[in-house]
Motif scaffolding. Structure first.
Motif, short mmCIF file in Angstrom:
data_model
loop_
_atom_site.label_atom_id
_atom_site.label_comp_id
_atom_site.label_asym_id
_atom_site.label_seq_id
_atom_site.Cartn_x
_atom_site.Cartn_y
_atom_site.Cartn_z
N ARG A 157 -22.44 4.85 14.34
CA ARG A 157 -23.41 3.88 14.88
C ARG A 157 -23.88 2.92 13.79
O ARG A 157 -24.02 1.71 14.02
CB ARG A 157 -24.62 4.62 15.48
CG ARG A 157 -25.56 3.72 16.28
CD ARG A 157 -26.79 4.49 16.73
NE ARG A 157 -27.63 4.84 15.61
CZ ARG A 157 -28.48 3.99 15.02
NH1 ARG A 157 -28.58 2.74 15.45
NH2 ARG A 157 -29.22 4.39 14.01
N ILE A 158 -24.10 3.45 12.60
CA ILE A 158 -24.53 2.61 11.47
C ILE A 158 -23.45 1.58 11.14
O ILE A 158 -23.72 0.41 10.92
CB ILE A 158 -24.85 3.48 10.24
CG1 ILE A 158 -26.11 4.33 10.50
CG2 ILE A 158 -25.06 2.61 9.00
CD1 ILE A 158 -26.33 5.42 9.48
N MET A 159 -22.18 2.04 11.11
CA MET A 159 -21.07 1.12 10.83
C MET A 159 -20.98 0.02 11.88
O MET A 159 -20.67 -1.13 11.57
CB MET A 159 -19.75 1.90 10.79
CG MET A 159 -19.56 2.75 9.55
SD MET A 159 -18.08 3.78 9.68
CE MET A 159 -16.83 2.54 9.88
N SER A 160 -21.28 0.35 13.12
CA SER A 160 -21.14 -0.60 14.22
C SER A 160 -22.28 -1.60 14.28
O SER A 160 -22.08 -2.77 14.59
CB SER A 160 -21.04 0.14 15.56
OG SER A 160 -19.96 1.03 15.56
N THR A 161 -23.50 -1.13 13.99
CA THR A 161 -24.68 -1.97 14.19
C THR A 161 -25.30 -2.48 12.90
O THR A 161 -26.04 -3.46 12.92
CB THR A 161 -25.76 -1.20 14.97
OG1 THR A 161 -26.21 -0.09 14.16
CG2 THR A 161 -25.22 -0.67 16.28
N GLY A 162 -25.01 -1.80 11.77
CA GLY A 162 -25.66 -2.18 10.53
C GLY A 162 -27.10 -1.72 10.46
O GLY A 162 -27.86 -2.14 9.58
N GLN A 163 -27.52 -0.84 11.37
CA GLN A 163 -28.89 -0.36 11.42
C GLN A 163 -28.93 1.16 11.32
O GLN A 163 -28.06 1.85 11.85
CB GLN A 163 -29.58 -0.81 12.71
CG GLN A 163 -29.71 -2.32 12.84
CD GLN A 163 -30.34 -2.71 14.16
OE1 GLN A 163 -30.22 -2.01 15.16
NE2 GLN A 163 -31.02 -3.84 14.17
N TYR A 164 -29.96 1.67 10.63
CA TYR A 164 -30.16 3.10 10.57
C TYR A 164 -31.60 3.36 10.15
O TYR A 164 -32.33 2.44 9.75
CB TYR A 164 -29.19 3.76 9.58
CG TYR A 164 -29.41 3.38 8.13
CD1 TYR A 164 -30.16 4.20 7.28
CD2 TYR A 164 -28.86 2.22 7.60
CE1 TYR A 164 -30.35 3.85 5.95
CE2 TYR A 164 -29.06 1.87 6.27
CZ TYR A 164 -29.80 2.69 5.45
OH TYR A 164 -30.01 2.34 4.14
N ALA A 165 -32.02 4.60 10.26
CA ALA A 165 -33.36 4.97 9.82
C ALA A 165 -33.23 5.70 8.49
O ALA A 165 -32.54 6.72 8.40
CB ALA A 165 -34.05 5.84 10.85
N GLY A 166 -33.86 5.17 7.46
CA GLY A 166 -33.76 5.77 6.14
C GLY A 166 -34.73 5.11 5.19
O GLY A 166 -35.78 4.59 5.59
N ILE A 167 -34.37 5.12 3.88
CA ILE A 167 -35.30 4.57 2.89
C ILE A 167 -34.79 3.25 2.30
O ILE A 167 -35.53 2.56 1.61
CB ILE A 167 -35.59 5.58 1.76
CG1 ILE A 167 -34.32 5.90 0.96
CG2 ILE A 167 -36.20 6.86 2.34
CD1 ILE A 167 -34.58 6.75 -0.27
N GLY A 168 -33.50 2.89 2.54
CA GLY A 168 -33.00 1.59 2.09
C GLY A 168 -32.42 1.57 0.69
O GLY A 168 -32.76 0.69 -0.11
N THR A 169 -31.54 2.52 0.42
CA THR A 169 -30.86 2.55 -0.88
C THR A 169 -29.36 2.73 -0.67
O THR A 169 -28.92 3.21 0.37
CB THR A 169 -31.34 3.72 -1.76
OG1 THR A 169 -31.10 4.95 -1.07
CG2 THR A 169 -32.81 3.59 -2.12
N THR A 170 -28.59 2.33 -1.68
CA THR A 170 -27.18 2.68 -1.75
C THR A 170 -27.03 3.67 -2.90
O THR A 170 -27.40 3.37 -4.04
CB THR A 170 -26.30 1.44 -2.02
OG1 THR A 170 -26.45 0.52 -0.95
CG2 THR A 170 -24.84 1.83 -2.14
N MET A 171 -26.50 4.86 -2.59
CA MET A 171 -26.34 5.89 -3.61
C MET A 171 -24.89 5.91 -4.09
O MET A 171 -23.96 5.57 -3.35
CB MET A 171 -26.72 7.26 -3.05
CG MET A 171 -28.16 7.38 -2.58
SD MET A 171 -29.37 7.10 -3.90
CE MET A 171 -28.90 8.38 -5.07
N GLY A 172 -24.71 6.33 -5.32
CA GLY A 172 -23.36 6.45 -5.88
C GLY A 172 -23.31 7.55 -6.91
O GLY A 172 -24.35 8.06 -7.36
N GLU A 173 -22.09 7.94 -7.29
CA GLU A 173 -21.93 9.00 -8.28
C GLU A 173 -21.24 8.44 -9.51
O GLU A 173 -20.18 7.83 -9.42
CB GLU A 173 -21.12 10.16 -7.70
CG GLU A 173 -21.04 11.35 -8.65
CD GLU A 173 -20.34 12.55 -8.02
OE1 GLU A 173 -19.92 13.44 -8.78
OE2 GLU A 173 -20.22 12.59 -6.78
N ILE A 174 -21.86 8.62 -10.67
CA ILE A 174 -21.29 8.18 -11.94
C ILE A 174 -21.27 9.38 -12.89
O ILE A 174 -22.32 9.89 -13.27
CB ILE A 174 -22.10 7.03 -12.57
CG1 ILE A 174 -22.08 5.79 -11.67
CG2 ILE A 174 -21.57 6.68 -13.96
CD1 ILE A 174 -22.94 4.64 -12.19
#
Length: 553
Positions: free
Chosen positions: A88-105
């Protein structure tokens, strides 16, 4: 019996035979389906009952389903109940969360981006923060997907997180209320020349068309006389949004795309149904190997109507239409139901979607497999996969050393270090540059770290050694190969100096992101953006622009 009666009886007989034959074929197909379902069910039961090791029934079923669907095309997928939200997020660009992009380094879970005006930004999270705990649970063994799921949840619910920050000795704790997050489909737009507007569209999520429309209207109000629409790396999204974006530049009533499938209800033609913003403003559309689906519909429509010039590389070649079908237990099947055809009549789907280059590009298509089509002005265009640019620009990419410095997180970490040492500074995304002094500081900082890498040339030499050894020629070539390896090793020691220009640009973009988020990163990238430079040159050269949109004489 009259001849006419004999003819009628004969025709009826032929028709009856045909009907019976069709019914038999239909019944054969149903029997095949029932038979194979029975075989599959009994096999699944026996496997779960008698296999020597314990098996997870859900895992083994999903493996079977995915293997079955993999034999069709890459876009027909099974979506289990626990992954419906991700779809659903991929389709609409909307979700409920805190608004970050996480990654692993390097085994660290870090905040890669904080969205503007998001709960995370309001709470004080920053790019570069290392996540330690979520709801008091340590996350070192979690995957990025698992972390993202934990950060999402129902609107209004709180998530407790603990982070480590470069500028603070003790861990910091936050309680952040989740909100509805709308990922901006247009993260940046502005004037990049005195009369050229630039609009970056990163995905065709809900509202993408209206965002592009309002951006162009605003920029025209600021004096824009030409426009660059950047679709590079845009993977697509909602079909109706590709219609909306196309409609901004072409008249109401024109066909944008049509779909054709096995079931008649999927055969549809989609037309522009609104008044456009501007059907005459000179337009350059930037595309790349990873511009797909809805991006290709927009780019293809602009090309087929000779509405604008395409600049960059051949697009991805995804011309398959998907629809979701409900399955039991809240799961779904995303299934390919039709193919896309752009106004000239060509299909944008790659002929062979199972074999691609490492960068995702289609590769060379034999002329014998391509069909010729024509744009409205009579220009010759081809199918075979994706949309070819009117003006090719080779994307050279980064050198291996720059890629490794990014992959290892050294450029990311140095940018974070620089931010906390210069927190009160507000660098201009365009004017800011990495001085020789700052670059020297970076090279000293990275000198004791492991950023070893293997170049494509070294890989080729390795293959040469193996082949020469197999062919019994290695002893004849050994000295030459050793000399070549020594030469490359010597040059690699100087790579920080040789490739300083591109490393500086990567550092600049990362540093700017700390102060200006996504918008700043995009704006700062214009300094060394060959495709943007070429688009500006084309738009400012009226003769060349018009020539590219005319049929060859």
């Amino acid at each position: 019996m009259k001849l006419s009666n004999k003819i009628i009886i004969t025709l009826l007989a032929i028709g009856l035979i045909g009907l019976v034959s069709f019914q038999v074929k239909k019944n054969d197909r149903y029997f095949e389906i029932i038979k194979n379902l029975d075989v599959f069910t009994t096999l699944y039961k026996e496997l779960n009952t008698y296999y020597v090791d314990e098996v997870n029934p859900t895992d083994i079923m999903e493996t079977g389903i995915e293997a079955m669907l993999e034999s069709l095309d890459p876009y027909t997928n099974f979506i289990p109940e626990d992954k419906i939200e991700d779809y659903r997020i991929m389709s609409t660009g909307q979700y409920a969360g805190i608004g970050t992009t996480m990654g692993e380094i390097e085994n660290r879970h870090v905040v890669m981006m904080v969205f503007e005006d998001s709960p995370a930004e309001k709470a004080g999270l920053k790019i570069g923060d290392e996540l330690i705990k979520i709801n008091k649970n340590a996350v070192e063994d979690y995957t990025t997907d698992e972390i993202n799921k934990l950060l999402k949840g129902q609107i209004g619910t709180a998530v407790e997180i603990e982070i480590s920050r470069k500028s603070v000795k003790k861990p910091l704790k936050f309680s952040i209320d989740r909100e509805s997050i709308n990922i901006e489909s247009v993260p940046f737009y502005g004037m990049i020349d005195e009369n050229i507007a630039y609009i970056r569209l990163t995905e065709f999520s809900s509202g993408a068309g209206s965002s592009v429309r309002s951006a162009l209207v605003e920029l025209k109000g600021k004096g824009a006389k030409k426009v660059i629409l950047d679709l590079r790396g845009n993977p697509g999204g909602l079909l109706n949004e590709s219609i909306e974006v196309s409609n901004i530049f072409i008249p109401k009533g024109l066909e944008v795309v049509s779909t054709k499938g096995k079931i008649e209800e999927w055969n549809k033609t989609y037309t522009a149904n609104k008044n456009p913003v501007d059907v005459n403003i000179p337009l350059a559309v930037l595309i790349s190997n990873n511009s797909a689906s809805a991006s290709e519909i927009v780019a293809g429509a602009m090309q087929d109507y000779d509405r604008g010039v395409l600049v960059g590389q051949r697009s991805f070649g995804k011309g398959l239409v998907q629809a979701t079908r409900p399955l039991s237990y809240n799961s779904q099947l995303k299934i390919t139901t039709a193919k896309y055809y752009i106004p000239s009549g060509r299909c944008i789907q790659a002929i062979d979607y199972s074999h691609r280059n490492e960068d995702g590009s289609i590769g060379k298509i034999p002329d014998s497999l391509k069909t010729e089509f024509k744009t409205r002005a009579g220009r010759i265009v081809y199918d075979g996969g994706g949309v070819s640019p009117d003006h090719d620009v080779i994307n050279k990419g980064y050198a291996p050393i720059t890629i490794q410095l990014i992959k290892k997180g050294f450029i990311f970490d140095f940018a974070t270090k620089y931010y906390y040492e210069n927190e009160d500074m507000k660098p201009d995304p365009i004017a800011f540059s990495i001085s020789d002094e700052l670059y020297s500081e970076f090279t000293n900082w990275v000198s004791g770290k492991d950023y070893s890498y293997t170049t494509a040339t070294e890989e080729t030499i390795k293959e040469l050694k193996e082949t020469a050894d197999t062919d019994k020629y290695f002893s004849f070539l050994e000295k030459e190969i050793e000399a070549l390896e020594a030469e490359i090793k010597s040059h690699k020691k100087e790579d920080l100096k040789i490739f300083s220009s591109e490393i500086k640009l990567a550092l600049k973009e990362e540093i700017i992101s700390r102060f200006h988020k996504r918008q700043g990163m995009i704006e700062s990238s214009f300094e060394n953006d060959e495709e943007v430079d070429e688009a500006i040159k084309l738009l400012n050269d009226e003769v060349q622009y018009k020539n590219l949109l005319q049929a060859a004489k």
